[in-house]
Design a protein around this motif. Structure first.
Motif, short mmCIF file in Angstrom:
data_model
loop_
_atom_site.label_atom_id
_atom_site.label_comp_id
_atom_site.label_asym_id
_atom_site.label_seq_id
_atom_site.Cartn_x
_atom_site.Cartn_y
_atom_site.Cartn_z
N GLY A 1 0.78 -1.24 0.00
CA GLY A 1 0.00 0.00 0.00
C GLY A 1 0.80 1.28 0.00
O GLY A 1 0.23 2.36 0.10
N THR A 2 2.12 1.18 -0.13
CA THR A 2 2.97 2.37 -0.07
C THR A 2 3.28 2.91 -1.47
O THR A 2 3.06 2.25 -2.48
CB THR A 2 4.30 2.07 0.64
N THR A 3 3.85 4.10 -1.49
CA THR A 3 4.33 4.67 -2.75
C THR A 3 5.38 3.76 -3.38
O THR A 3 5.44 3.64 -4.60
CB THR A 3 4.92 6.06 -2.51
N ALA A 4 6.20 3.12 -2.55
CA ALA A 4 7.22 2.20 -3.07
C ALA A 4 6.57 1.09 -3.89
O ALA A 4 7.05 0.75 -4.99
CB ALA A 4 8.03 1.60 -1.93
N GLN A 5 5.46 0.53 -3.41
CA GLN A 5 4.79 -0.52 -4.16
C GLN A 5 4.25 0.01 -5.49
O GLN A 5 4.35 -0.65 -6.53
CB GLN A 5 3.65 -1.13 -3.35
N ARG A 6 3.68 1.21 -5.46
CA ARG A 6 3.17 1.80 -6.70
C ARG A 6 4.29 1.99 -7.71
O ARG A 6 4.12 1.70 -8.91
CB ARG A 6 2.49 3.14 -6.40
N LEU A 7 5.46 2.45 -7.25
CA LEU A 7 6.59 2.66 -8.15
C LEU A 7 7.13 1.33 -8.68
O LEU A 7 7.61 1.25 -9.82
CB LEU A 7 7.70 3.43 -7.43
N MET A 8 7.05 0.28 -7.85
CA MET A 8 7.47 -1.05 -8.33
C MET A 8 6.59 -1.50 -9.49
O MET A 8 7.08 -2.03 -10.49
CB MET A 8 7.39 -2.05 -7.18
N LYS A 9 5.29 -1.29 -9.36
CA LYS A 9 4.38 -1.67 -10.45
C LYS A 9 4.66 -0.87 -11.71
O LYS A 9 4.50 -1.37 -12.83
CB LYS A 9 2.94 -1.48 -10.01
N GLN A 10 5.11 0.36 -11.56
CA GLN A 10 5.38 1.19 -12.72
C GLN A 10 6.59 0.70 -13.51
O GLN A 10 6.73 1.01 -14.70
CB GLN A 10 5.57 2.64 -12.29
N VAL A 11 7.47 -0.07 -12.86
CA VAL A 11 8.59 -0.67 -13.59
C VAL A 11 8.06 -1.57 -14.70
O VAL A 11 8.56 -1.56 -15.83
CB VAL A 11 9.51 -1.45 -12.63
N LEU A 12 7.03 -2.35 -14.39
CA LEU A 12 6.40 -3.18 -15.42
C LEU A 12 5.71 -2.32 -16.48
O LEU A 12 5.77 -2.62 -17.68
CB LEU A 12 5.40 -4.14 -14.80
N GLN A 13 5.05 -1.26 -16.04
CA GLN A 13 4.38 -0.37 -16.98
C GLN A 13 5.35 0.17 -18.03
O GLN A 13 4.98 0.35 -19.20
CB GLN A 13 3.77 0.82 -16.23
N ARG A 14 6.59 0.38 -17.60
CA ARG A 14 7.61 0.91 -18.52
C ARG A 14 8.25 -0.20 -19.35
O ARG A 14 9.20 0.05 -20.10
CB ARG A 14 8.69 1.66 -17.73
N GLY A 15 7.79 -1.44 -19.19
CA GLY A 15 8.35 -2.55 -19.94
C GLY A 15 9.53 -3.19 -19.29
O GLY A 15 10.27 -3.96 -19.92
N GLY A 16 9.75 -2.92 -18.00
CA GLY A 16 10.87 -3.48 -17.28
C GLY A 16 10.62 -4.90 -16.81
O GLY A 16 9.66 -5.56 -17.22
N VAL A 17 11.47 -5.36 -15.91
CA VAL A 17 11.42 -6.75 -15.45
C VAL A 17 11.45 -6.77 -13.93
O VAL A 17 12.18 -6.00 -13.30
CB VAL A 17 12.57 -7.58 -16.05
N ILE A 18 10.65 -7.64 -13.34
CA ILE A 18 10.66 -7.88 -11.90
C ILE A 18 10.89 -9.37 -11.67
O ILE A 18 10.24 -10.21 -12.31
CB ILE A 18 9.34 -7.44 -11.24
N GLY A 19 11.82 -9.68 -10.79
CA GLY A 19 12.13 -11.07 -10.48
C GLY A 19 12.31 -11.27 -9.00
O GLY A 19 12.38 -10.33 -8.22
N GLY A 20 12.37 -12.54 -8.61
CA GLY A 20 12.59 -12.86 -7.22
C GLY A 20 12.59 -14.36 -7.01
O GLY A 20 12.04 -15.12 -7.80
N SER A 21 13.23 -14.77 -5.92
CA SER A 21 13.37 -16.18 -5.61
C SER A 21 12.83 -16.47 -4.23
O SER A 21 12.97 -15.65 -3.31
CB SER A 21 14.85 -16.59 -5.67
#
Length: 580
Positions: A428-448
């Motif tokens: 629910g934070t601004t950080a989470q919103r900015l993380m989602k925007q990485v995908l909006q820009r065509g970026g990549v999110i990963g994790g293990s």
């Protein structure tokens, strides 16, 4: 109900829109703003011996400053016992009286104190409540320095958010200091005989894993409302604690436990879509005992209290599993599939253009300034690589310097650990919103591992105490939501988690269950997930199953792909079974 209807309509609208773009429908206020206290609070109305309290003082240095705070009605013999308990420390004794109120006595000595023993001989009154509230900020500062606060006697419930105040023939609920946030306490000394006992009528258990059978834990109870549950009905987003017996309830950081022969019953009232919840907490009896019998997590109960004020989750019609822009790399823990991190870097823009952010999964407030993942990126030639970490939700919400790396990030990698840490810090934070925007820009999110489960909107296996339950009360809503409509589990075959995922999709057939083996990844673009690595990815689909307790299960190896939206195999590299 009107508020819930409006919110539900908004969420449904956003879910429909999610087929077009990433949405941000999580709310900052739907998670506790401070998920832990810093320090220790112990409360109890009576104890048999001060020796019971010695474990609280283990590790303190002899030159610590201790305060012994009493009132003028206390038995001198009790005071003498505590002088012996605190005999190795530098001791300051304070006594409150009509001409020596608490607010004038305590603040100055508290600035240098490490331990405070606060003893009372008479029940609290409105006057003592008012005096205690005046020193609230001083007590907060004391705990922030890792202080130890021990409150004993009838006034001990003053530490809580609200408590039962009994004066003369009248009983009412009084706001207290709130050192144990979002709680309402009823002690057996303050309760009537009608409310001091707990109903033994049990119906359906809330727990859902075999490990829960060994713990005397959460049950949905069909009983007449007592004064504690009645108080909770008028205090939304709070949970109840009923204290009884000879001992203390201890909260250290975010974990409750009992010392002595006391009992604490934790209570949450039923909501429109959740049953009443109760858990009995007693002292640990054996090193082999299930931790859920003797430990309770503060934030889990606060989150579960909040959950009862929200719209049902997961929704009956969840978002379609689809990543419209960008790529998700979801790894099942263990080793990394060959070449996967190189592919991650390339998808983020290559070594020269990528701006990578690593998010460690740590419970500690502070982590090392050197993170191995960041060092590995730099060793691979990545020019722009850093990490972020915070246990302060306000910092993740509004600290411009903290948020700056996310604003231009082209790739984010979430580390392994316990996934509830990510939810506590960023949901629910601004950080989470900015993380989602990485995908909006065509970026990549990963994790293990934990970094895999957190990518879904539904958060699987997020219990703070142990991780045996795949459906965690209070935490199911806590995923960061890079993909909806799925629940992701990891270390799947290696830890025998098939039964758990089956239970989840049996309860929530609208969800697609995904179990990922170690050293295996699911790479998702749009609605198609490609399997890469040494193990398999399992898809549990109960929506179209012909059996009530048996979902359809598809297990695919390296090179296969699966349409998450259509729930069908796209490419199947499994070797055909031999003919009989």
């Amino acid at each position: 109900m009107l508020r819930l209807l409006i919110i539900s309509t908004l969420v449904l609208t956003l879910a429909v829109d999610s087929a077009v773009a990433q949405v941000f429908d999580e709310r900052f206020e739907d998670w506790p703003q401070k998920t832990s206290i810093y320090g220790t609070v112990a409360v109890g109305t009576r104890i048999e011996s001060t020796e019971l309290l010695r474990p609280l003082l283990d590790g303190t240095s002899p030159d610590c400053h201790a305060i012994l705070l009493t009132d003028d009605t206390l038995d001198p013999a009790v005071t003498d016992q505590f002088r012996i308990l605190l005999g190795d420390f530098r001791l300051t004794e304070l006594q409150t009286a009509a001409d020596r109120p608490l607010a004038s006595l305590l603040p100055q000595p508290l600035k240098s104190a490490d331990v405070v023993c606060w003893l009372s001989g008479h029940p609290p009154s409105e006057a003592t409540v008012a005096q205690t509230q005046k020193v609230r900020s001083d007590l907060d500062a004391f705990l922030d320095r890792n202080g130890i606060l021990i409150l004993l006697g009838p006034q001990a419930p003053l530490a809580f958010g609200s408590f039962q105040l009994k004066e003369g023939q009248n009983t009412e609920w009084q706001d207290a200091v709130g050192l144990i946030p979002d709680s309402v306490v009823q002690s057996d000394d303050a309760s009537t005989s009608e409310t001091a006992s707990t109903s033994e009528t049990e119906t359906e258990t809330v727990s859902d894993a075999a490990a829960d059978a060994a713990a005397a834990v959460d049950t949905a109870v069909d009983t007449n409302a007592d004064s504690l549950t009645a108080a909770l009905s008028s205090r939304p987003r709070q949970f109840g604690i009923r204290l009884s017996g000879d001992g203390v309830l201890v909260l250290k950081g975010r974990t409750f436990r009992i010392l002595g022969d006391a009992t604490a019953e934790f209570v949450l009232p039923a909501a429109d879509w959740l049953p009443e919840r109760r858990q009995i907490l007693k002292a640990q009896q054996s090193v082999r005992q299930n931790p859920r019998q003797y430990l309770v997590d503060l934030t889990e109960w606060r989150r579960d209290a909040i959950e009862r004020t929200l719209e049902p989750f997961p929704p009956a019609v969840p978002p379609v599993p689809r990543v419209e822009h960008g790529t998700l790399m979801i790894v099942g823990g263990g080793g990394m599939p060959d070449g996967l991190m190189d592919q991650f870097i390339e998808l983020a823009g290559g070594t020269q253009e990528a701006r990578l952010v690593y998010v460690p999964c740590a419970e500690q407030r502070q982590v090392s300034a050197r993170q191995r993942t960041v060092e590995a990126w730099k060793a691979a030639g990545v020019r722009h690589a850093t990490f972020i970490h915070s246990k302060d939700r306000h910092r993740a919400q509004s600290d411009a310097e903290f948020l700056k790396p996310l604003e231009q990030a082209t790739g984010i990698w979430f580390g392994g650990g316990r996934q509830w840490n990510f939810a506590d810090s960023y949901y629910g934070t601004t950080a989470q919103r900015l993380m989602k925007q990485v995908l909006q820009r065509g970026g990549v999110i990963g994790g293990s591992s934990a970094g895999a489960s957190i990518q879904a909107r539904y958060l699987a296996r997020a219990t703070p105490i142990q991780n045996f339950r795949i459906m965690a009360p209070g935490y199911e809503r806590g995923g960061l939501g890079f993909i909806g409509g799925v629940a992701i589990d990891q270390h799947f075959s290696q830890r025998g988690r098939q039964k758990d995922l089956m239970q989840l999709v049996n309860r929530y057939p609208q969800m697609l269950g995904i179990g990922i083996d170690e050293s295996t990844a699911l790479i998702v673009r749009e609605s198609v997930g490609e399997i890469v690595g040494a193990g398999r990815v399992f898809f549990y689909d109960h929506r179209d199953s012909d059996h009530p307790d048996q979902p359809n299960v598809t297990a695919l190896p390296d090179g296969s792909s699966f349409d998450l939206a259509g729930r069908r195999v796209v490419v199947d590299t499994r070797e055909p079974e031999p003919c009989p």
